[in-house]
Design a protein around this motif. Structure first.
Motif, PDB file in Angstrom:
ATOM      1  N   VAL A  37       0.610  -1.141   0.175  1.00 37.91           N
ATOM      2  CA  VAL A  37       0.063  -0.058   0.064  1.00 37.91           C
ATOM      3  C   VAL A  37       0.901   1.180  -0.043  1.00 37.91           C
ATOM      4  CG1 VAL A  37      -1.908   1.422   1.305  1.00 37.91           C
ATOM      5  CG2 VAL A  37      -1.710  -1.309   1.369  1.00 37.91           C
ATOM      6  N   LEU A  38       0.570   2.102  -1.018  1.00 42.05           N
ATOM      7  CA  LEU A  38       1.369   3.298  -1.126  1.00 42.05           C
ATOM      8  C   LEU A  38       0.377   4.472  -0.712  1.00 42.05           C
ATOM      9  CD1 LEU A  38       3.969   4.711  -1.750  1.00 42.05           C
ATOM     10  CD2 LEU A  38       3.120   5.325  -4.201  1.00 42.05           C
ATOM     11  N   LYS A  39       0.290   5.211   0.548  1.00 41.91           N
ATOM     12  CA  LYS A  39      -0.632   6.177   0.717  1.00 41.91           C
ATOM     13  C   LYS A  39      -0.309   7.506   0.126  1.00 41.91           C
ATOM     14  CE  LYS A  39      -2.815   8.455   4.817  1.00 41.91           C
ATOM     15  NZ  LYS A  39      -2.734   8.695   6.130  1.00 41.91           N
ATOM     16  N   ILE A  40      -1.247   8.122  -0.693  1.00 41.40           N
ATOM     17  CA  ILE A  40      -1.105   9.353  -1.302  1.00 41.40           C
ATOM     18  C   ILE A  40      -1.782  10.627  -0.625  1.00 41.40           C
ATOM     19  CG2 ILE A  40      -1.114  10.416  -3.512  1.00 41.40           C
ATOM     20  CD1 ILE A  40       0.400   7.780  -3.702  1.00 41.40           C
ATOM     21  N   TYR A  51       2.704  15.147  -5.220  1.00 38.67           N
ATOM     22  CA  TYR A  51       2.139  14.216  -4.535  1.00 38.67           C
ATOM     23  C   TYR A  51       3.096  13.775  -3.412  1.00 38.67           C
ATOM     24  CZ  TYR A  51      -0.842  13.889  -8.551  1.00 38.67           C
ATOM     25  OH  TYR A  51      -1.676  13.931  -9.598  1.00 38.67           O
ATOM     26  N   PHE A  52       2.517  13.630  -2.298  1.00 40.42           N
ATOM     27  CA  PHE A  52       3.360  13.220  -1.106  1.00 40.42           C
ATOM     28  C   PHE A  52       2.936  11.658  -0.741  1.00 40.42           C
ATOM     29  CE2 PHE A  52       2.956  17.829  -0.518  1.00 40.42           C
ATOM     30  CZ  PHE A  52       4.417  18.023  -0.411  1.00 40.42           C
ATOM     31  N   THR A  53       3.917  10.880  -0.888  1.00 47.53           N
ATOM     32  CA  THR A  53       3.702   9.376  -0.740  1.00 47.53           C
ATOM     33  C   THR A  53       4.456   8.776   0.345  1.00 47.53           C
ATOM     34  OG1 THR A  53       5.414   8.777  -2.079  1.00 47.53           O
ATOM     35  CG2 THR A  53       3.496   9.300  -3.470  1.00 47.53           C
ATOM     36  N   SER A  54       3.788   7.688   0.921  1.00 45.12           N
ATOM     37  CA  SER A  54       4.501   7.035   2.360  1.00 45.12           C
ATOM     38  C   SER A  54       4.073   5.423   2.011  1.00 45.12           C
ATOM     39  CB  SER A  54       4.034   7.506   3.292  1.00 45.12           C
ATOM     40  OG  SER A  54       2.549   7.616   3.640  1.00 45.12           O
ATOM     41  N   LEU A  55       5.031   4.683   1.882  1.00 49.02           N
ATOM     42  CA  LEU A  55       4.898   3.171   1.784  1.00 49.02           C
ATOM     43  C   LEU A  55       4.404   2.511   3.146  1.00 49.02           C
ATOM     44  CD1 LEU A  55       4.824   0.924  -0.487  1.00 49.02           C
ATOM     45  CD2 LEU A  55       7.207   0.505   0.375  1.00 49.02           C
ATOM     46  N   PHE A 128      -2.134   0.484  -4.785  1.00 48.71           N
ATOM     47  CA  PHE A 128      -1.899  -0.907  -4.296  1.00 48.71           C
ATOM     48  C   PHE A 128      -1.129  -1.623  -5.341  1.00 48.71           C
ATOM     49  CE2 PHE A 128      -6.140  -0.254  -2.564  1.00 48.71           C
ATOM     50  CZ  PHE A 128      -5.879   0.433  -1.326  1.00 48.71           C
ATOM     51  N   SER A 129      -0.131  -2.465  -5.090  1.00 54.46           N
ATOM     52  CA  SER A 129       0.425  -3.496  -5.976  1.00 54.46           C
ATOM     53  C   SER A 129       0.895  -4.505  -5.166  1.00 54.46           C
ATOM     54  CB  SER A 129       1.581  -2.575  -6.838  1.00 54.46           C
ATOM     55  OG  SER A 129       2.129  -3.495  -7.732  1.00 54.46           O
ATOM     56  N   THR A 130       1.142  -5.740  -6.004  1.00 56.22           N
ATOM     57  CA  THR A 130       1.843  -7.067  -5.502  1.00 56.22           C
ATOM     58  C   THR A 130       3.443  -6.741  -5.974  1.00 56.22           C
ATOM     59  OG1 THR A 130       1.537  -7.945  -7.612  1.00 56.22           O
ATOM     60  CG2 THR A 130      -0.031  -8.560  -5.822  1.00 56.22           C
ATOM     61  N   ASP A 131       3.883  -5.495  -6.721  1.00 56.43           N
ATOM     62  CA  ASP A 131       5.281  -5.331  -6.836  1.00 56.43           C
ATOM     63  C   ASP A 131       5.487  -4.354  -6.285  1.00 56.43           C
ATOM     64  OD1 ASP A 131       7.418  -4.790  -7.868  1.00 56.43           O
ATOM     65  OD2 ASP A 131       6.956  -5.237  -9.965  1.00 56.43           O
ATOM     66  N   LYS A 132       6.359  -4.429  -4.998  1.00 57.92           N
ATOM     67  CA  LYS A 132       6.724  -3.263  -4.078  1.00 57.92           C
ATOM     68  C   LYS A 132       7.563  -2.087  -5.096  1.00 57.92           C
ATOM     69  CE  LYS A 132       9.268  -2.471   0.204  1.00 57.92           C
ATOM     70  NZ  LYS A 132       9.934  -3.185   1.321  1.00 57.92           N
ATOM     71  N   ASP A 133       8.265  -2.523  -5.826  1.00 54.73           N
ATOM     72  CA  ASP A 133       9.139  -1.720  -6.568  1.00 54.73           C
ATOM     73  C   ASP A 133       8.409  -0.585  -7.362  1.00 54.73           C
ATOM     74  OD1 ASP A 133      11.244  -2.689  -5.519  1.00 54.73           O
ATOM     75  OD2 ASP A 133      11.975  -4.117  -7.194  1.00 54.73           O
ATOM     76  N   LYS A 134       7.156  -1.109  -7.935  1.00 57.25           N
ATOM     77  CA  LYS A 134       6.356  -0.248  -8.808  1.00 57.25           C
ATOM     78  C   LYS A 134       5.766   0.959  -8.045  1.00 57.25           C
ATOM     79  CE  LYS A 134       4.574  -3.405 -12.407  1.00 57.25           C
ATOM     80  NZ  LYS A 134       4.726  -2.504 -13.544  1.00 57.25           N
ATOM     81  N   LEU A 135       5.314   0.687  -6.758  1.00 60.62           N
ATOM     82  CA  LEU A 135       4.990   1.766  -5.976  1.00 60.62           C
ATOM     83  C   LEU A 135       6.381   2.778  -5.402  1.00 60.62           C
ATOM     84  CD1 LEU A 135       2.611  -0.185  -3.469  1.00 60.62           C
ATOM     85  CD2 LEU A 135       2.340   1.063  -5.856  1.00 60.62           C
ATOM     86  N   THR A 136       7.260   2.169  -5.059  1.00 65.31           N
ATOM     87  CA  THR A 136       8.350   3.180  -4.508  1.00 65.31           C
ATOM     88  C   THR A 136       9.090   3.893  -5.482  1.00 65.31           C
ATOM     89  OG1 THR A 136       9.962   1.227  -4.995  1.00 65.31           O
ATOM     90  CG2 THR A 136       9.006   1.399  -2.696  1.00 65.31           C
TER      91      THR A 136
END
Length: 428
Positions: A37-40, A51-55, A128-136
């Motif tokens: 989960v990446l919060k936006i 956009y301020f994001t936090s994993l 959301f993603s199953t791939d952590k790298d896609k979010l980070t």
């Protein structure tokens, strides 16, 4: 040059292939049980969109439920690991997003977008993603591009979805027709019809519904039943007539009048549309235990003039004659209008109410006019046999309220209730 054109065409076709897919198709290989989960948080300023994001540290439980066709029935997300949210497809045959009626969930390029319900994909809350790298690896530009791509996806897929929806409706209609034909008695060797009364005789009376179903028996002993009896036999297979009540599918409507009854019975006749001589009749006797309501209140309004809005119509003046039946088991009431026309012949068990409504209607409000007056309640005159207890007769004949607005308008006057004692003879 040829290589360039080949690459260009390949990319265009690839993009069209991605666009021309439902969410079920895009998610066909995803079987995750939890998700990153990446919060936006969004901020707009003179320096541009940020956009301020936090994993989040912990994954959230996540699952997709599919039917036998592979279509997605629901997506279940446990937000923060605590709050279960269920997202349903907008159109199951070709979904382009999922919704819980407050938020939406869409999938594109390996990432779920969780946003407030709207077609402009506003107020994105999570990715959301199953791939952590896609979010980070999502930058401001990447987030903007992902949002624009999803909006474009929605736009293009709506055209495909419209065709899918039309096809789904057509297929559903075909399925219903096939199901109807399968359960119809048309073309079958039916030997007997039966009426099944679902309402007990002890529960029947005037101004009430009597529920029933139909069964059909074939030569092999198979039984076909209407839906209210647990089967799928179409009501359209029958011609239904009734004496003493209004016929209908599943129930008969008994009027507030026993004039058309024969010896207190309602008689129902059912005839097959597909078998010339297949017909049955059944009777049910009324016990007169249901309350009776008769309504002659002012309905509508009387036109006003150039200065005053319309006034409410008055209730009808009614005349009631009441006595007990010869055996003393029933209260009898006959209702007439001022011209002497018989409006109702009513039977009820002692203690069962007869409610008479003849209220005045409300006056119209005056926007640019003086408001209208309320209509008067109707006068009710009751002729009762000596010693007759008429507490079972309830009269509602209050005047209507004046309309609202500037200027004077009066409420309607309540109607009078007049009781007269005299010998009353009724025989019905």
């Amino acid at each position: 040059m040829k290589i360039f054109l080949f690459i260009f065409n390949f990319l265009v076709l690839t993009q069209l292939f991605v666009i021309a897919q439902s969410q079920s198709a895009l998610l066909k290989d995803l079987n995750a049980t939890d998700i990153y989960v990446l919060k936006i948080e969004y901020n707009s300023s003179s320096y541009g969109n940020r956009y301020f994001t936090s994993l989040l540290e912990k994954k959230w439980p996540f699952s997709i439920q599919r039917d036998e066709k592979g279509w997605i029935e629901k997506i279940i997300l446990v937000r923060s690991g605590v709050l279960e949210e269920v997202f349903l497809p907008d159109i199951k045959a070709h979904p382009i997003y999922f919704t819980d009626n407050k938020n939406r969930l869409g999938y594109i390029q390996g990432i779920f977008i969780y946003y407030t319900s709207s077609d402009d994909v506003s107020n994105i809350k999570y990715f959301f993603s199953t791939d952590k790298d896609k979010l980070t690896k999502l930058t401001d530009d990447g987030i903007t591009k992902l949002k624009e791509d999803f909006i474009y996806y929605l736009l293009k897929e709506r055209e495909v979805q419209a065709n899918a929806k039309t096809e789904l409706i057509a297929n559903k209609e075909k399925e219903l027709e096939a199901e109807k034909a399968k359960n119809s008695i048309k073309g079958k060797n039916i030997t007997k019809l039966e009426v099944v009364w679902e309402t007990k005789e002890s529960e029947t009376g005037l101004d009430s519904k009597i529920f029933y179903g139909i069964k059909a028996y074939d030569a092999n002993g198979s039984v076909y039943s209407t839906s209210n009896l647990g089967g799928k036999l179409p009501w359209d297979d029958f011609e239904i007539t009734c004496k003493g009540a209004g016929p209908g599918h599943e129930f008969l409507m008994v009027p507030a009048n026993c004039e058309n009854l024969s010896n207190d019975y309602v008689t129902l006749t059912v005839k097959s549309k597909h078998h010339t001589n297949l017909i049955t009749s059944s009777k049910i006797k009324l016990s007169y235990v249901t309350p009776v309501n008769i309504v002659y209140s002012g309905n509508g309004s009387i036109p006003g003039n150039s200065d005053r809005a319309c006034s409410g119509k008055s209730g009808m003046d009614l005349f009631l004659w009441t006595t007990v039946s010869a055996d003393g088991s029933l209260n009898l009431v006959q209702v007439k209008d001022a011209a002497g026309n018989v409006l109702h012949k009513i039977k009820v068990k002692p203690g069962v109410p007869v409610n008479v409504f003849t209220r005045g209607a409300g006056g119209c409000s005056g926007a640019n006019k003086v408001p209208g007056h309320g209509g008067d309640g109707g006068d009710v005159t009751i002729y009762k046999s000596p010693g007759m207890d008429i507490s079972f007769i309830q009269i509602f004949n209050n005047g209507g309220k004046a309309g609202k607005g500037s200027g004077y308008a009066k409420d309607g006057e309540d109607g009078n209730i007049i009781e007269k004692v005299q010998q009353v003879s009724l025989n019905f």
